[in-house]
Design a protein around this motif. Structure first.
Motif, PDB file in Angstrom:
ATOM      1  N   LEU A 207       0.904  -1.088  -0.141  1.00  0.00           N
ATOM      2  CA  LEU A 207      -0.008  -0.043   0.016  1.00  0.00           C
ATOM      3  C   LEU A 207       1.062   1.264   0.058  1.00  0.00           C
ATOM      4  O   LEU A 207       0.505   2.166  -0.834  1.00  0.00           O
ATOM      5  CB  LEU A 207      -1.031   0.074   1.325  1.00  0.00           C
ATOM      6  CG  LEU A 207      -1.961   1.144   1.298  1.00  0.00           C
ATOM      7  CD1 LEU A 207      -3.000   1.126   0.247  1.00  0.00           C
ATOM      8  CD2 LEU A 207      -2.655   0.853   2.719  1.00  0.00           C
ATOM      9  N   GLU A 210       2.411   2.106  -3.456  1.00  0.00           N
ATOM     10  CA  GLU A 210       1.183   2.319  -4.301  1.00  0.00           C
ATOM     11  C   GLU A 210       0.568   3.550  -3.836  1.00  0.00           C
ATOM     12  O   GLU A 210      -0.342   4.210  -4.597  1.00  0.00           O
ATOM     13  CB  GLU A 210       0.364   1.316  -4.524  1.00  0.00           C
ATOM     14  CG  GLU A 210       0.822  -0.031  -5.163  1.00  0.00           C
ATOM     15  CD  GLU A 210      -0.141  -1.186  -5.170  1.00  0.00           C
ATOM     16  OE1 GLU A 210      -1.283  -1.170  -4.701  1.00  0.00           O
ATOM     17  OE2 GLU A 210       0.294  -2.365  -5.502  1.00  0.00           O
ATOM     18  N   ILE A 211       0.607   4.068  -2.787  1.00  0.00           N
ATOM     19  CA  ILE A 211      -0.419   5.091  -2.150  1.00  0.00           C
ATOM     20  C   ILE A 211      -0.231   6.369  -2.923  1.00  0.00           C
ATOM     21  O   ILE A 211      -1.024   7.074  -3.239  1.00  0.00           O
ATOM     22  CB  ILE A 211      -0.119   5.425  -0.679  1.00  0.00           C
ATOM     23  CG1 ILE A 211      -0.861   6.348   0.020  1.00  0.00           C
ATOM     24  CG2 ILE A 211       1.486   5.876  -0.500  1.00  0.00           C
ATOM     25  CD1 ILE A 211      -2.467   5.868  -0.041  1.00  0.00           C
ATOM     26  N   ASP A 213       0.385   7.058  -6.139  1.00  0.00           N
ATOM     27  CA  ASP A 213      -0.317   6.688  -7.503  1.00  0.00           C
ATOM     28  C   ASP A 213      -1.909   6.650  -7.279  1.00  0.00           C
ATOM     29  O   ASP A 213      -2.643   7.260  -7.780  1.00  0.00           O
ATOM     30  CB  ASP A 213       0.219   5.651  -8.086  1.00  0.00           C
ATOM     31  CG  ASP A 213      -0.531   5.413  -9.629  1.00  0.00           C
ATOM     32  OD1 ASP A 213      -0.272   6.305 -10.396  1.00  0.00           O
ATOM     33  OD2 ASP A 213      -1.142   4.451  -9.995  1.00  0.00           O
ATOM     34  N   LYS A 214      -2.201   5.976  -6.152  1.00  0.00           N
ATOM     35  CA  LYS A 214      -3.594   5.771  -5.960  1.00  0.00           C
ATOM     36  C   LYS A 214      -4.126   7.074  -5.425  1.00  0.00           C
ATOM     37  O   LYS A 214      -5.460   7.230  -5.695  1.00  0.00           O
ATOM     38  CB  LYS A 214      -3.809   4.676  -4.815  1.00  0.00           C
ATOM     39  CG  LYS A 214      -3.638   3.386  -5.135  1.00  0.00           C
ATOM     40  CD  LYS A 214      -3.798   2.211  -4.036  1.00  0.00           C
ATOM     41  CE  LYS A 214      -3.579   0.720  -4.807  1.00  0.00           C
ATOM     42  NZ  LYS A 214      -4.695   0.493  -5.641  1.00  0.00           N
ATOM     43  N   LYS A 217      -4.708   9.425  -8.365  1.00  0.00           N
ATOM     44  CA  LYS A 217      -5.751   9.012  -8.889  1.00  0.00           C
ATOM     45  C   LYS A 217      -7.093   9.562  -8.483  1.00  0.00           C
ATOM     46  O   LYS A 217      -7.932   9.773  -8.882  1.00  0.00           O
ATOM     47  CB  LYS A 217      -5.745   7.469  -9.537  1.00  0.00           C
ATOM     48  CG  LYS A 217      -4.657   7.265 -10.438  1.00  0.00           C
ATOM     49  CD  LYS A 217      -4.732   6.050 -10.793  1.00  0.00           C
ATOM     50  CE  LYS A 217      -3.558   5.568 -11.803  1.00  0.00           C
ATOM     51  NZ  LYS A 217      -3.488   3.764 -11.985  1.00  0.00           N
ATOM     52  N   SER A 218      -7.074   9.165  -7.137  1.00  0.00           N
ATOM     53  CA  SER A 218      -8.155   9.647  -6.280  1.00  0.00           C
ATOM     54  C   SER A 218      -8.359  10.936  -6.224  1.00  0.00           C
ATOM     55  O   SER A 218      -9.649  11.472  -6.334  1.00  0.00           O
ATOM     56  CB  SER A 218      -8.110   8.945  -4.875  1.00  0.00           C
ATOM     57  OG  SER A 218      -9.163   9.262  -4.016  1.00  0.00           O
ATOM     58  N   GLN A 221      -9.552  12.015  -9.722  1.00  0.00           N
ATOM     59  CA  GLN A 221     -11.256  11.451 -10.096  1.00  0.00           C
ATOM     60  C   GLN A 221     -12.101  12.550  -9.121  1.00  0.00           C
ATOM     61  O   GLN A 221     -13.250  13.038  -9.853  1.00  0.00           O
ATOM     62  CB  GLN A 221     -11.414  10.216  -9.172  1.00  0.00           C
ATOM     63  CG  GLN A 221     -12.553   9.493  -9.958  1.00  0.00           C
ATOM     64  CD  GLN A 221     -12.887   9.371 -11.116  1.00  0.00           C
ATOM     65  OE1 GLN A 221     -12.017   9.276 -12.055  1.00  0.00           O
ATOM     66  NE2 GLN A 221     -14.076   9.056 -11.465  1.00  0.00           N
TER      67      GLN A 221
END
Length: 340
Positions: A207, A210-211, A213-214, A217-218, A221
């Motif tokens: 996590l 990847e946090i 990038d996530k 994106k969040s 979005q």
């Protein structure tokens, strides 16, 4: 800390070994060399045997590198050669095997009565199971105390070797037999918790990796759904923005900088049935969106806010150039209208 000494029975020499002692042990425990707890230390044959399609399994380090003995992909030797090799090195149920070539220091207790021979990459130790608990011995060898010595004493370049003399001289910390068994019970109680924590840590590490990038994106979005900042009515609407862009395009067509075909704009709207439609060139079709957008926003095609032209072609390859109508967009931006 009191000093520790080692007496060599063969010569009577006494030597201070304080520099080798990494920590204090409880009363009742003893420091000793590996040689003090076994009756035999040897390794497998140093010569490559003649392999056969079937026969007696011939085990090397690859067949126990997981810490478990595997016969699924072993080579075989003849019964006759096995008997010759067994005269010097005969693995039996309950014996200890340790990898000594390549990835060194991997231990396992033989848990089968199946006959097999071993290669030089493995050491065979016949210890005293009435005094040394086999499970405790595995935990001891896997501990940092032993593994650090394995790493230090493994020699060579490429196919590294933990020689028998180094194995024999490995320093051990030995508790009484009853305590050995209690230690094993406690380890077996704790390890499932440790394994569970390890899996949780792996998930956390993944996590953390990847946090960014996530999160990015969040955030994006949320932004394109109109949820990142408050919707303020007096800031205007995206429809007004698009109308100003349309006016700008008409001016560019009039000045000969745009083709007239660029004015064939589409209109995307929400019907009374709460479905979305697009009207273009006299036709109306239903379209789907992945999410709802704020009332002050407006959905449009990319061509409605920019000019798409090809760059200079070279060797059959073209570059697509997007020319944004900056003047109209800049005016809207200064009016604080936020819309896609």
């Amino acid at each position: 800390m009191n000093s520790y000494y080692e007496k060599f029975l063969a010569t009577g020499e006494v030597k201070c070994i304080d520099e080798e002692i990494p920590f204090e042990i409880p009363k009742g425990w003893e420091w000793c060399r590996f040689s003090a707890i076994y009756r035999l230390l040897t390794d497998g044959t140093h010569k490559t045997p003649k392999y056969t399609e079937s026969g007696v399994p011939f085990i090397s380090v690859k067949d126990m590198s997981s810490g478990k003995l595997s016969f699924s992909n072993t080579k075989c030797i003849s019964e006759e050669e096995h008997k010759i090799l067994s005269a010097r090195c005969c693995p039996e149920y309950g014996d200890l095997l340790i990898s000594k070539v390549g990835t060194t220091g991997i231990p396992l207790i033989i848990d089968t009565d199946k006959e097999f021979s071993i290669f030089v990459s493995l050491a065979l130790i016949k210890f005293f199971p009435n005094y040394i608990d086999s499970k405790f011995l595995i935990h001891l060898i896997n501990s940092p105390l032993i593994q650090e010595q394995v790493k230090r004493d493994t020699r060579g370049v490429g196919n590294k070797n933990w020689i028998l003399t180094a194995i024999s001289n490995t320093l051990l910390a030995i508790p009484p037999l009853v305590e050995q068994k209690r230690i094993v019970s406690k380890i077996e109680e704790i390890m499932p918790i440790a394994d569970k924590y390890e899996k949780s840590q792996e998930i956390l590490d993944r996590l953390n990796a990847e946090i960014f990038d996530k999160l990015k994106k969040s955030v994006l979005q949320e932004a394109i759904q109109g949820k990142l900042v408050p919707q303020i009515v007096n800031e205007g609407t995206a429809r007004e923005l698009l109308e100003q862009i349309k006016t700008e395009k008409e001016k560019l067509v009039k000045d000969g900088k745009f083709k007239k075909s660029a004015l064939s704009d589409s209109v995307i709207y929400k019907g009374d049935d709460n479905k979305y439609y697009e009207r273009i060139n006299g036709q109306t079709i239903e379209i789907e969106f992945p999410f709802e957008y704020p009332n002050s926003w407006y959905v449009a095609r990319l061509k409605d806010i920019c000019q798409l032209i090809d760059g200079k072609k070279k060797s059959g390859k073209g570059i697509c150039l997007v020319t944004i109508l900056f003047s109209a967009l800049t005016r809207i931006a200064t009016q604080h209208i936020f819309a896609p």
